[in-house]
Design an enzyme around this catalytic site. Structure first.
Site, PDB file in Angstrom:
ATOM      1  N   GLY A  15       0.805  -1.214   0.000  1.00 43.74           N
ATOM      2  CA  GLY A  15       0.000   0.000   0.000  1.00 43.74           C
ATOM      3  C   GLY A  15       0.842   1.269   0.000  1.00 43.74           C
TER       4      GLY A  15
ATOM      5  N   GLY B  92      -1.766  -6.281  -0.071  1.00 44.59           N
ATOM      6  CA  GLY B  92      -2.040  -7.712   0.092  1.00 44.59           C
ATOM      7  C   GLY B  92      -2.338  -8.132   1.522  1.00 44.59           C
TER       8      GLY B  92
ATOM      9  N   CYS C  64       1.264   6.434  23.409  1.00 48.36           N
ATOM     10  CA  CYS C  64       2.510   5.710  23.140  1.00 48.36           C
ATOM     11  C   CYS C  64       2.393   4.549  22.163  1.00 48.36           C
ATOM     12  CB  CYS C  64       3.084   5.177  24.439  1.00 48.36           C
ATOM     13  SG  CYS C  64       3.309   6.453  25.642  1.00 48.36           S
TER      14      CYS C  64
HETATM   15  N1  PLP Z   1      -2.998   3.016   3.620  1.00 44.07           N
HETATM   16  C1  PLP Z   1      -3.780   2.638   4.648  1.00 44.07           C
HETATM   17  C2  PLP Z   1      -5.145   3.237   4.799  1.00 44.07           C
HETATM   18  C3  PLP Z   1      -3.325   1.674   5.556  1.00 44.07           C
HETATM   19  O1  PLP Z   1      -4.108   1.299   6.574  1.00 44.07           O
HETATM   20  C4  PLP Z   1      -2.025   1.136   5.379  1.00 44.07           C
HETATM   21  C5  PLP Z   1      -1.474   0.178   6.348  1.00 44.07           C
HETATM   22  O2  PLP Z   1      -1.700   0.266   7.540  1.00 44.07           O
HETATM   23  C6  PLP Z   1      -1.261   1.557   4.272  1.00 44.07           C
HETATM   24  C7  PLP Z   1      -1.782   2.497   3.426  1.00 44.07           C
HETATM   25  C8  PLP Z   1       0.098   0.996   4.016  1.00 44.07           C
HETATM   26  O3  PLP Z   1       0.010  -0.277   3.435  1.00 44.07           O
HETATM   27  P1  PLP Z   1       1.266  -1.282   3.475  1.00 44.07           P
HETATM   28  O4  PLP Z   1       1.364  -1.758   4.887  1.00 44.07           O
HETATM   29  O5  PLP Z   1       0.884  -2.377   2.528  1.00 44.07           O
HETATM   30  O6  PLP Z   1       2.443  -0.525   3.016  1.00 44.07           O
END
Ligand code: PLP
Length: 391
Positions: A71, A200, A325
């Site tokens: 992501g 994923g 924290c």
């Molecule tokens: N965007 C959102 C809304 C997320 O919740 C996350 C992960 O927590 C990410 C992006 C990042 O994804 P990744 O962990 O696959 O890099």
């Protein structure tokens, strides 16, 4: 002690069906998909099969799917790739104040490169105001990026409406779909998206793999240079086991998502009713109905979120908090602040995110454990006002 995992917004376990199809790509079918021999061809076929499955889940064409490392990379690629490509057209980007750091930090980096970013505020329920979006749009706006659902409070944004506005104004529209893809229906055409980020490990696939949907005809710059893989957009030898796993995870989600969402929403509502009716001075953060079927985010007055988290952990329960924290910072999360919680009310937040492995027995046990833990912590809470007897 039996452990109960209720932190599925942080990550999900890799489904056994997913692991099964991945394993041969570590052992027997280890070819490089760029190789011309049979090993390479097998890997290529597996990648294209996975691309088809990811595309089907979001109503896209396979050629509109680009595999990434997750992501975070998809968000970086969508934002930097669009900004760099269209900087001669304009340097203004609109996003929301409650995005994941993968978006916010990318925006911060782009600001240093001369881009101007508007962060839309959200209302008390975590939804952006459409009018604020309309008035933020400028002649030099090149991109709007608003997340589909929030990772902390589960609020689902009016993406379709934003998509219509973006299209009217001829502005590219990206959404971070990391928390929604595989959990609720995501139809990139109906939502009017030009780009969507997928991860994923949030949909029972492996970690370290993700995808970016990019509507046909939308051209962006690549942010990783190399051998020209993934149509030149994302160089680097493909993570074949990861890609195969993501494809299978999307396939599974396609099959069971509707039923599972209904089951989780019923569990969520039962737990919500129990907690809110049995604990005084408690509330739900986020929108009451426009939220992910798996998400609950409670607020408890006179409680420190991290103390509650540790007490629940000692009872075998894995949850999360946006307070202090646990999020590695001493301040409450930017999301709780953005929905307007007073500092004293943002201390005691508890995020419960349900998933496939959770049963009604689990949520009932967790409800009792929350009640017991909150009562115990309040007895010793320094935050609670002391009642002074006047007699
Ligand atoms: N965007 C959102 C809304 C997320 O919740 C996350 C992960 O927590 C990410 C992006 C990042 O994804 P990744 O962990 O696959 O890099």
């Amino acid at each position: 002690m039996e452990r109960i995992y209720m932190d599925h917004a942080a990550t999900t376990p890799t489904a056994p069906e997913v692991l099964d199809v991945m394993l041969p790509y570590f052992s027997d079918n280890y070819g490089n998909a760029s190789s011309l021999h049979s090993f390479g061809r097998e890997a290529r076929e597996a990648i294209e099969d996975a691309r088809f499955k990811v595309a089907r889940l979001i109503n896209a064409e396979p050629s509109e799917i680009y595999f990434t490392s997750g992501g975070t990379e998809s968000d970086n690629l969508a934002l930097k790739g669009t900004a760099w490509r269209y900087k001669s057209r304009g340097r203004h980007i609109i996003t929301s104040a409650i995005e994941h750091p993968a978006i916010l930090e990318t925006c911060r980096a782009l600001t240093k490169q001369g881009f101007d970013v508007t962060y839309l505020p959200v209302m008390k329920d975590g939804i952006i105001e459409i009018e604020a979006l309309r008035s933020a749009i400028r002649k030099d706006t090149i991109l709007i990026s608003v997340m589909h659902a929030n990772n902390e409070i589960g609020t689902i944004q009016p993406i379709e409406e934003i998509g219509r506005i973006a299209a009217e104004k001829d502005i590219y529209f990206h959404s971070d779909g990391v928390q929604t893809t595989g959990k609720i229906p995501v139809d990139v055409k109906a939502l009017g998206l030009d780009a969507l980020s997928i991860s994923g490990h949030k949909l029972y696939g492996p970690k370290g793999i993700g995808a970016l949907y990019l509507r046909k005809g939308v051209k962006i710059e690549s942010i990783i240079q190399g051998g020209g893989h993934e149509g030149g957009l994302r160089s680097g030898t493909e993570n074949v086991p990861g890609i195969v796993g993501l494809g299978r995870a999307c396939d599974l989600a396609h099959e069971i998502m509707a039923k599972e969402a209904e089951r989780l929403a019923a569990l969520r509502d039962r737990l919500k009713t129990f907690v809110l009716s049995s604990i005084e001075e408690s509330w739900l953060n986020g929108h009451p109905t426009k939220r992910l079927p798996s998400n609950l985010n409670f607020g408890f007055r006179y409680i420190e979120g991290e103390s509650l988290l540790l007490l629940l952990d000692s009872k075998g329960i894995a949850a999360s908090t946006g307070s202090a924290c646990s999020s590695k910072k001493l301040a409450p999360s930017h999301i709780l602040t953005a929905i307007g919680l007073k500092p004293e009310d943002s201390h005691g937040s508890l995020r419960i995110t349900l998933g496939r492995g959770n049963s009604r027995e689990d949520t009932d046990y967790v409800g009792e454990a929350i009640l017991e833990s909150v009562e115990r912590l309040r007895k010793v809470s320094a935050l609670r006002p002391v009642k002074v007897s006047t007699v």
